[in-house]
Design an enzyme around this catalytic site. Structure first.
Site, PDB file in Angstrom:
ATOM      1  CG  ASP A 190      14.161  -1.255  11.904  1.00  0.00           C
ATOM      2  OD1 ASP A 190      13.732  -2.234  11.317  1.00  0.00           O
ATOM      3  OD2 ASP A 190      13.531  -0.509  12.772  1.00  0.00           O
ATOM      4  CE1 TYR A 237      -0.822  -5.325  11.221  1.00  0.00           C
ATOM      5  CE2 TYR A 237      -3.143  -6.189  10.625  1.00  0.00           C
ATOM      6  CZ  TYR A 237      -2.202  -5.456  10.388  1.00  0.00           C
ATOM      7  OH  TYR A 237      -2.351  -4.431   9.353  1.00  0.00           O
ATOM      8  CG  LEU A 258      -9.657 -15.148  -1.305  1.00  0.00           C
ATOM      9  CD1 LEU A 258      -9.586 -16.436  -0.902  1.00  0.00           C
ATOM     10  CD2 LEU A 258     -10.975 -14.434  -0.937  1.00  0.00           C
ATOM     11  CE  LYS A 302      -0.599  -1.633  11.167  1.00  0.00           C
ATOM     12  NZ  LYS A 302       0.039  -0.680  10.175  1.00  0.00           N
ATOM     13  CG  PHE A 356     -12.926  -2.906   6.015  1.00  0.00           C
ATOM     14  CD1 PHE A 356     -12.424  -1.416   6.611  1.00  0.00           C
ATOM     15  CD2 PHE A 356     -13.783  -3.801   6.688  1.00  0.00           C
ATOM     16  CE1 PHE A 356     -13.413  -1.256   7.814  1.00  0.00           C
ATOM     17  CE2 PHE A 356     -14.229  -3.327   8.108  1.00  0.00           C
ATOM     18  CZ  PHE A 356     -14.096  -2.212   8.275  1.00  0.00           C
ATOM     19  CG  ASN A 357     -10.170  -7.890   3.171  1.00  0.00           C
ATOM     20  OD1 ASN A 357     -11.018  -7.347   4.185  1.00  0.00           O
ATOM     21  ND2 ASN A 357      -9.710  -9.099   3.290  1.00  0.00           N
ATOM     22  CB  ILE A 371      -0.925   0.008   1.265  1.00  0.00           C
ATOM     23  CG1 ILE A 371      -1.785  -1.432   0.911  1.00  0.00           C
ATOM     24  CG2 ILE A 371      -2.049   1.286   1.098  1.00  0.00           C
ATOM     25  CD1 ILE A 371      -2.681  -1.637   2.255  1.00  0.00           C
TER      26      ILE A 371
HETATM   27  N1  UDP Z   1      -9.065 -17.024   2.847  1.00  0.00           N
HETATM   28  C1  UDP Z   1      -9.566 -18.488   1.983  1.00  0.00           C
HETATM   29  N2  UDP Z   1      -8.463 -19.113   1.455  1.00  0.00           N
HETATM   30  C2  UDP Z   1      -7.066 -18.599   1.375  1.00  0.00           C
HETATM   31  C3  UDP Z   1      -6.851 -17.170   1.989  1.00  0.00           C
HETATM   32  C4  UDP Z   1      -8.053 -16.708   2.480  1.00  0.00           C
HETATM   33  O1  UDP Z   1     -10.595 -18.922   2.078  1.00  0.00           O
HETATM   34  O2  UDP Z   1      -6.371 -19.316   1.078  1.00  0.00           O
HETATM   35  C5  UDP Z   1     -10.346 -16.195   3.089  1.00  0.00           C
HETATM   36  C6  UDP Z   1     -10.157 -16.144   4.677  1.00  0.00           C
HETATM   37  O3  UDP Z   1     -10.645 -16.972   5.727  1.00  0.00           O
HETATM   38  C7  UDP Z   1     -10.984 -14.737   4.626  1.00  0.00           C
HETATM   39  C8  UDP Z   1     -10.889 -14.109   3.413  1.00  0.00           C
HETATM   40  O4  UDP Z   1     -10.673 -15.163   2.576  1.00  0.00           O
HETATM   41  O5  UDP Z   1     -12.164 -15.102   5.004  1.00  0.00           O
HETATM   42  C9  UDP Z   1      -9.936 -12.999   3.185  1.00  0.00           C
HETATM   43  O6  UDP Z   1      -8.748 -13.248   3.858  1.00  0.00           O
HETATM   44  P1  UDP Z   1      -7.469 -12.712   3.549  1.00  0.00           P
HETATM   45  O7  UDP Z   1      -6.216 -13.375   4.229  1.00  0.00           O
HETATM   46  O8  UDP Z   1      -7.198 -12.304   2.156  1.00  0.00           O
HETATM   47  O9  UDP Z   1      -7.646 -11.253   4.306  1.00  0.00           O
HETATM   48  P2  UDP Z   1      -8.304 -10.889   5.922  1.00  0.00           P
HETATM   49  O10 UDP Z   1      -9.573 -10.790   5.762  1.00  0.00           O
HETATM   50  O11 UDP Z   1      -7.813 -12.148   6.639  1.00  0.00           O
HETATM   51  O12 UDP Z   1      -7.723  -9.609   6.282  1.00  0.00           O
END
Ligand code: UDP
Length: 328
Positions: free
Chosen positions: A50, A140, A189, A144, A168-169, A12
């Site tokens: 650092d 984590y 994901l 934060k 969020f994501n 980011i």
């Molecule tokens: N997830 C999944 N398979 C994977 C990685 C993630 O089903 O190989 C799901 C995870 O359980 C969550 C969503 O995808 O419900 C998003 O996960 P990610 O790790 O991308 O972001 P988070 O929501 O944890 O910040």
């Protein structure tokens, strides 16, 4: 007058550096390159080191005439944070303390902070708003939140103004394909799904299909990384205009299930992408969706790239061109 971007070689951070350069801002990047990539930085002055090296950091702030800071540098793997909490307190909390003290000594009193939805923990309502309770379920998110709280007390004691952005994501890549997402190890994901059509894995695992959602898989609010970058610029402008400290959620307000995300990736890539249901991943809430009403009304921010197909399309372009990530 220059903006210091800590962690500016990360995912980011590098997209925010690109947005700052686009506006002809003078940018100085500080990154220890533990997770960052030199090739992700499209311009500005790169200083490798650092935050916890306080005298070094102070000299950077002084020598480059830093007037504002955008702070991304942090460890951000939820699973790792549970296994090695000390690393997260040291890098994230102590690193931020060093940064704030260095800023204070150098008379820099404006900071935009990269926070996270993980500060909320299990949501008390959906969509989540900034006034909801913050009870992180992992180290984590806890670190934060501690970093945000530190800023609040530095504001109260020294008038240091901050804007904390709870993402969020984050997903996607610069639409022109020059930079994108490269984590090692990858846990997110969308990049993991795209590894299937890239031939780097033979299936994607779905972590649980027994959640109380329409198709049983977790729902998340995916937001384009360039929309996040734009929000940092607006936050910076707010502080430059003398705005008060504040906290904003950054999300689209739309949720997509894991299965829906996989379907969009199938459509964008034209690949069948086999998926196998696995047990739930510990600590995953069923639904995380942001209310971004506050940032919309106060900063006029709303996501411009809010179709998941467009977000995945940008990510796919980057991964196709860089199947092994950045060279350096
Ligand atoms: N997830 C999944 N398979 C994977 C990685 C993630 O089903 O190989 C799901 C995870 O359980 C969550 C969503 O995808 O419900 C998003 O996960 P990610 O790790 O991308 O972001 P988070 O929501 O944890 O910040």
């Amino acid at each position: 007058m220059a903006v210091l971007v800590t962690g500016g070689a990360g995912y980011i951070g590098s997209h925010t550096v690109a947005a700052l350069l686009e506006r002809k801002e003078d940018v100085v990047i500080v990154d220890n390159m533990m997770q960052g990539h030199r090739d992700a930085v499209l311009g500005g002055t790169v200083c490798v080191g650092d935050l916890r090296d306080r005298s070094w950091l102070e000299s950077i702030i002084e020598n480059h005439g830093i007037t504002e800071v955008i702070h991304f540098a942090a460890s951000s793997l939820v699973g790792e944070s549970m296994q090695d909490p000390g690393k997260y307190y040291d890098n994230n909390v102590y690193g931020t303390l060093c940064l704030l003290e260095a800023m204070r000594h150098q008379g820099v009193n404006r900071i935009v902070f990269s926070s996270t939805a993980a500060t909320y923990g299990e949501p008390e309502q959906v969509p989540i708003s900034e006034t909801d309770s913050t009870l992180p379920t992992n180290t984590y998110g806890e670190t934060k939140l501690a970093m945000e709280q530190m800023m609040r007390w530095f504001d109260s004691a020294y008038g240091m103004k901050y804007v904390s952005l709870r993402y969020f994501n984050a997903a996607g890549a610069l639409p022109d394909g020059r930079i994108g997402e490269d984590h090692s190890p990858e846990t997110h994901l969308i990049p993991l799904i795209l590894q299937v059509p890239l031939g780097k894995r033979d299936h994607i695992s779905i972590f649980g299909d027994d959640y109380p959602t329409t198709d049983g898989t977790c729902i998340r609010d995916y937001i384009h990384v360039c929309d996040l970058a734009d929000a940092h610029i607006l936050a910076l402008e707010k502080l430059r205009q003398g705005g008060e400290s504040s906290i904003y959620n950054l999300g689209s307000g739309n949720g997509f299930s894991v299965k829906e995300v996989i379907d969009v990736c199938r459509k964008v890539t034209g690949h069948a992408i086999p998926a196998i249901v696995q047990p739930r991943r510990a600590g995953d809430p069923a639904v995380l969706i942001a209310s971004s009403a506050r940032v919309q009304s106060e900063l006029g921010w709303s996501p411009k790239r809010d179709s998941l197909e467009a977000i995945v399309g940008d990510a796919w372009r980057w991964h196709l061109a860089n199947p092994n990530g950045y060279r350096q």
